[in-house]
Motif scaffolding. Structure first.
Motif, PDB file in Angstrom:
ATOM      1  N   GLY A  20       0.815  -1.215   0.000  1.00 29.78           N
ATOM      2  CA  GLY A  20       0.000   0.000   0.000  1.00 29.78           C
ATOM      3  C   GLY A  20       0.847   1.261   0.000  1.00 29.78           C
ATOM      4  N   ILE A  21       1.901   1.267  -0.805  1.00 34.99           N
ATOM      5  CA  ILE A  21       2.814   2.409  -0.855  1.00 34.99           C
ATOM      6  C   ILE A  21       2.070   3.647  -1.351  1.00 34.99           C
ATOM      7  CG2 ILE A  21       4.907   3.328  -1.939  1.00 34.99           C
ATOM      8  CD1 ILE A  21       5.458   1.062   0.049  1.00 34.99           C
ATOM      9  N   THR A  22       2.265   4.748  -0.638  1.00 35.18           N
ATOM     10  CA  THR A  22       1.642   6.015  -1.043  1.00 35.18           C
ATOM     11  C   THR A  22       2.655   6.989  -1.645  1.00 35.18           C
ATOM     12  OG1 THR A  22       1.970   7.069   1.133  1.00 35.18           O
ATOM     13  CG2 THR A  22      -0.066   5.801   0.807  1.00 35.18           C
ATOM     14  N   ARG A  23       3.931   6.838  -1.284  1.00 37.97           N
ATOM     15  CA  ARG A  23       4.948   7.829  -1.681  1.00 37.97           C
ATOM     16  C   ARG A  23       6.125   7.135  -2.360  1.00 37.97           C
ATOM     17  NH1 ARG A  23       6.234  13.105  -0.149  1.00 37.97           N
ATOM     18  NH2 ARG A  23       8.460  13.643  -0.151  1.00 37.97           N
ATOM     19  N   PHE A  24       6.388   7.549  -3.602  1.00 39.56           N
ATOM     20  CA  PHE A  24       7.486   7.004  -4.385  1.00 39.56           C
ATOM     21  C   PHE A  24       8.313   8.167  -4.909  1.00 39.56           C
ATOM     22  CE2 PHE A  24       9.454   5.922  -8.415  1.00 39.56           C
ATOM     23  CZ  PHE A  24       9.942   4.644  -8.230  1.00 39.56           C
ATOM     24  N   MET A  25       9.627   8.078  -4.747  1.00 39.19           N
ATOM     25  CA  MET A  25      10.511   9.097  -5.312  1.00 39.19           C
ATOM     26  C   MET A  25      11.737   8.407  -5.890  1.00 39.19           C
ATOM     27  SD  MET A  25      12.369  12.437  -3.593  1.00 39.19           S
ATOM     28  CE  MET A  25      10.828  13.123  -2.983  1.00 39.19           C
TER      29      MET A  25
ATOM     30  N   LEU B 134      -0.794   4.957  -4.655  1.00 37.83           N
ATOM     31  CA  LEU B 134       0.181   6.038  -4.812  1.00 37.83           C
ATOM     32  C   LEU B 134      -0.517   7.383  -4.803  1.00 37.83           C
ATOM     33  CD1 LEU B 134       2.583   4.745  -7.628  1.00 37.83           C
ATOM     34  CD2 LEU B 134       3.179   5.168  -5.235  1.00 37.83           C
ATOM     35  N   ASP B 135      -0.085   8.285  -3.924  1.00 34.84           N
ATOM     36  CA  ASP B 135      -0.621   9.650  -3.966  1.00 34.84           C
ATOM     37  C   ASP B 135       0.474  10.687  -4.204  1.00 34.84           C
ATOM     38  OD1 ASP B 135       0.631  10.109  -1.475  1.00 34.84           O
ATOM     39  OD2 ASP B 135      -1.208   9.786  -0.348  1.00 34.84           O
ATOM     40  N   PHE B 136       1.738  10.227  -4.281  1.00 33.90           N
ATOM     41  CA  PHE B 136       2.858  11.142  -4.542  1.00 33.90           C
ATOM     42  C   PHE B 136       3.901  10.385  -5.350  1.00 33.90           C
ATOM     43  CE2 PHE B 136       6.993  12.971  -3.674  1.00 33.90           C
ATOM     44  CZ  PHE B 136       6.775  14.340  -3.711  1.00 33.90           C
ATOM     45  N   LEU B 137       4.244  10.951  -6.506  1.00 36.34           N
ATOM     46  CA  LEU B 137       5.243  10.344  -7.382  1.00 36.34           C
ATOM     47  C   LEU B 137       6.270  11.422  -7.717  1.00 36.34           C
ATOM     48  CD1 LEU B 137       5.637   7.538  -8.738  1.00 36.34           C
ATOM     49  CD2 LEU B 137       4.640   8.521 -10.792  1.00 36.34           C
ATOM     50  N   GLY B 138       7.357  11.429  -6.950  1.00 37.92           N
ATOM     51  CA  GLY B 138       8.320  12.507  -7.068  1.00 37.92           C
ATOM     52  C   GLY B 138       9.543  12.140  -7.877  1.00 37.92           C
ATOM     53  N   SER B 139      10.292  13.166  -8.201  1.00 42.94           N
ATOM     54  CA  SER B 139      11.517  12.998  -8.975  1.00 42.94           C
ATOM     55  C   SER B 139      12.665  13.667  -8.246  1.00 42.94           C
ATOM     56  CB  SER B 139      11.358  13.619 -10.365  1.00 42.94           C
ATOM     57  OG  SER B 139      12.580  13.599 -11.066  1.00 42.94           O
ATOM     58  N   GLY B 140      13.785  12.977  -8.143  1.00 34.91           N
ATOM     59  CA  GLY B 140      14.976  13.548  -7.530  1.00 34.91           C
ATOM     60  C   GLY B 140      16.209  13.110  -8.287  1.00 34.91           C
ATOM     61  N   GLY B 141      17.272  13.886  -8.177  1.00 36.36           N
ATOM     62  CA  GLY B 141      18.534  13.498  -8.790  1.00 36.36           C
ATOM     63  C   GLY B 141      18.746  14.006 -10.195  1.00 36.36           C
ATOM     64  N   ALA B 142      17.676  14.207 -10.949  1.00 37.96           N
ATOM     65  CA  ALA B 142      17.792  14.698 -12.321  1.00 37.96           C
ATOM     66  C   ALA B 142      16.452  15.283 -12.737  1.00 37.96           C
ATOM     67  CB  ALA B 142      18.195  13.574 -13.275  1.00 37.96           C
TER      68      ALA B 142
END
Length: 571
Positions: free
Chosen positions: A301-306, A329-337
């Motif tokens: 039941g993951i809600t946050r993925f980055m 999923l309610d948050f799909l973020g981007s980091g690093g690029a």
């Protein structure tokens, strides 16, 4: 119901919620806005967060088939803290290195080390023996916790550097000292009583820069804690800016999946450390597998993925292959690029229930910085977002150090208590980027009249390959080691999946011959695999030079990419 503006929401939360009350603090001679009532250091954070996890009873950490409640996780930290102090002689200010793939022991050790006022040195798990040698000498860390692959690379250094190596998981078979044995010998768990100042050092994380060697970024407890509560405050502001409908269901407990390496600030700070006060469950992956990630998201039941943009794209494909909606999923973020603009719409269509998000931050800022999500991002897919309130200030500077006007391109420069203390053992590099609390980031961009920031280029010669920062001079230094190489220049090559990959042009010495494969094989002993150029152009003629007699990197890159396009067009 009409929502508040970002500024109004920030003012409301800081005035009405005691957790986010502000004060001024003098830090290393500079005044900053800081949170007044937050935990002063990491040890206080992990203990104060127990209430947010059902007074310790909630399931907190998941790794493969292993599960910990929050109290079990806290108990492990307290036991390891005792072992570090009593059996290994770790004292306040001591530096302990971690060299491993993602595993729960990294999180436990990170907090146990911090609980003693000691400092975690994060070593990139992809580094070669040569690169590990530099960081260990630079940090003077003598105790290293490592898995099997890293122990093999560290073994040639052990005698010379007087290393005490402690095996983790599959590494236990290779070392006399084993994590599990030390843990079992603890006998008791206790909370450390070592006095920790909020401005004491917390961690050293290595970040590629414009020099051949990575720079050790020294982060303090204050910097990390203020970054964590900045993100927590954004969550408190969200319903004020975009009020939910009156009949909206109560949001589920946050559940976070960590897929990026824990030796990078994206995983440690806005994922792990934020999960503590946010009361979030944490699931950890040790290596990226999109199909396995999709199954974990569905099962837990993951809600946050980055992750880096390529991981988001992989997740879309995997969810389709497995016929999984991933609707938790309610948050799909981007980091690093930076995420390609076209991917924003694709993600919104694939996961319509999720807020697609982007952000900008640096190791040097404890990952705090700029971001946006949802409709704002869909309307401005090329932007990095707006500055997270309430602690940061921002300006754009020209080459003379003067501030440029709104809409004009300049170097992004930020001030906040989250900025690093210094570059380890490198006062010259520190002075180049830090002045009166302001950090010159090396990123070029502009701000519009609504406060949205767009990053257009990098002042530093950095290649971002799937979220990994690679210094051009690092690659060039390795190329120049080969006796047949007269000159070398590295640059970015566009890549549909990774965003960028490494390219290089090489001039051979007279009478020398070398194939691309031979050069790549040679480099494998000197730099990490992800830094090895995918494309190498070998020539006898000198590389093009500018009017100042420096290699013209921009012109050379254009020539090589033109050759690559011609080759691909004819195939």
């Amino acid at each position: 119901m009409t929502g508040m503006s970002l500024g109004d929401a920030s003012r409301h939360v800081t005035s009405e919620n005691p957790v986010f009350e502000l004060k001024m603090a003098l830090v290393r001679g500079t005044e900053y806005r800081v949170f007044k009532n937050i935990p002063p250091h990491a040890r206080a954070l992990v203990h104060a967060s127990r209430e947010a996890h059902a007074d310790g009873a909630a399931e907190y950490l998941v790794f493969r088939d292993e599960r910990w409640t929050y109290d079990a996780f806290l108990n492990e930290i307290n036991m390891l803290s005792a072992v570090l102090e009593e059996d290994l002689g770790v004292r306040k200010g001591g530096r302990i290195a971690l060299a491993t793939r993602n595993c729960p022991e990294m999180l436990i050790l990170m907090m146990a080390i911090a609980s003693l006022g000691a400092v975690t040195v994060f070593l990139n798990a992809w580094w070669t023996t040569e690169e590990l040698d530099f960081a260990l000498r630079d940090s003077d860390a003598k105790i290293v916790f490592a898995d099997a692959e890293r122990i093999k690379r560290l073994t040639p250094l052990a005698v010379d550097l007087k290393l005490v190596m402690i095996g983790l998981r599959d590494g236990e078979a290779l070392t006399p000292l084993k994590y599990s044995t030390l843990r079992d010998s603890a006998g008791h768990a206790r909370t450390s009583e070592v006095d920790i100042d909020t401005d004491d050092d917390f961690a050293i994380m290595y970040s590629s820069g414009t020099t051949g060697h990575p720079k050790g970024v020294v982060l303090t407890h204050r910097g990390a804690m203020n970054a964590v509560f900045t993100w927590l405050m954004q969550a408190a502001m969200a319903p004020l800016i975009d009020p939910p409908p009156p009949d909206a269901a109560e949001a589920p407990r946050p559940s976070v999946l960590i897929v990026t390496p824990l030796f990078h600030v994206t995983a440690t700070h806005p994922m792990f450390l934020l999960s503590l006060p946010a009361g979030a469950k944490l699931t950890l992956m040790d290596k990226w597998d999109a199909h396995e990630a999709a199954r974990i998201i569905d099962r837990e039941g993951i809600t946050r993925f980055m992750g880096v943009p390529t991981q988001s794209a992989d997740l879309v494909a995997a969810s389709r292959d497995l016929c999984l909606s991933l609707d938790t999923l309610d948050f799909l973020g981007s980091g690093g690029a930076k995420r390609p603009a076209a991917q924003v719409v694709e993600l919104a269509q694939a996961f319509p229930q999720a807020n697609i998000a982007t952000g900008w931050g640096m190791t040097e800022t404890n990952a705090n910085g700029i971001g946006m999500a949802g409709a704002d991002y869909l309307a401005r897919p090329g932007s990095a977002g707006r500055l997270y309130p309430p602690l940061q200030d921002l300006k754009f500077l020209d080459d003379t150090g003067s501030e440029v006007s709104v809409g004009e391109i300049g170097e992004l420069t930020v001030k906040s208590p989250c900025n690093m203390r210094c570059y380890l053992n490198n006062p010259e590099a520190t002075a180049e980027v830090l002045s009166d609390g302001w950090l010159r980031t090396g990123d070029l961009g502009y701000i519009d009249d609504e406060g949205y920031v767009t990053i257009v280029d990098r002042k530093k010669n950095i290649i971002i390959r799937g979220g990994e920062n690679i210094a051009c001079l690092d690659v060039e230094g390795a190329l120049h080691r080969h006796p047949a190489v007269a000159e070398a220049c590295a640059f970015s090559v566009p890549h549909t999946r990774l965003g960028e990959t490494v390219g290089a042009a090489v001039q051979m010495r007279a009478g020398s011959t070398l194939t691309v494969q031979e050069m790549q094989d040679y480099l494998s002993d000197h730099i990490a695999r992800f830094k090895i150029p995918e494309h190498i152009w070998i020539q006898a003629a000198p590389l093009p030079r500018s009017a100042t007699d420096k290699i013209d990197r921009r012109a050379l890159r254009a020539i090589c990419l033109s050759k690559l396009n011609d080759l691909e067009g004819s195939s």
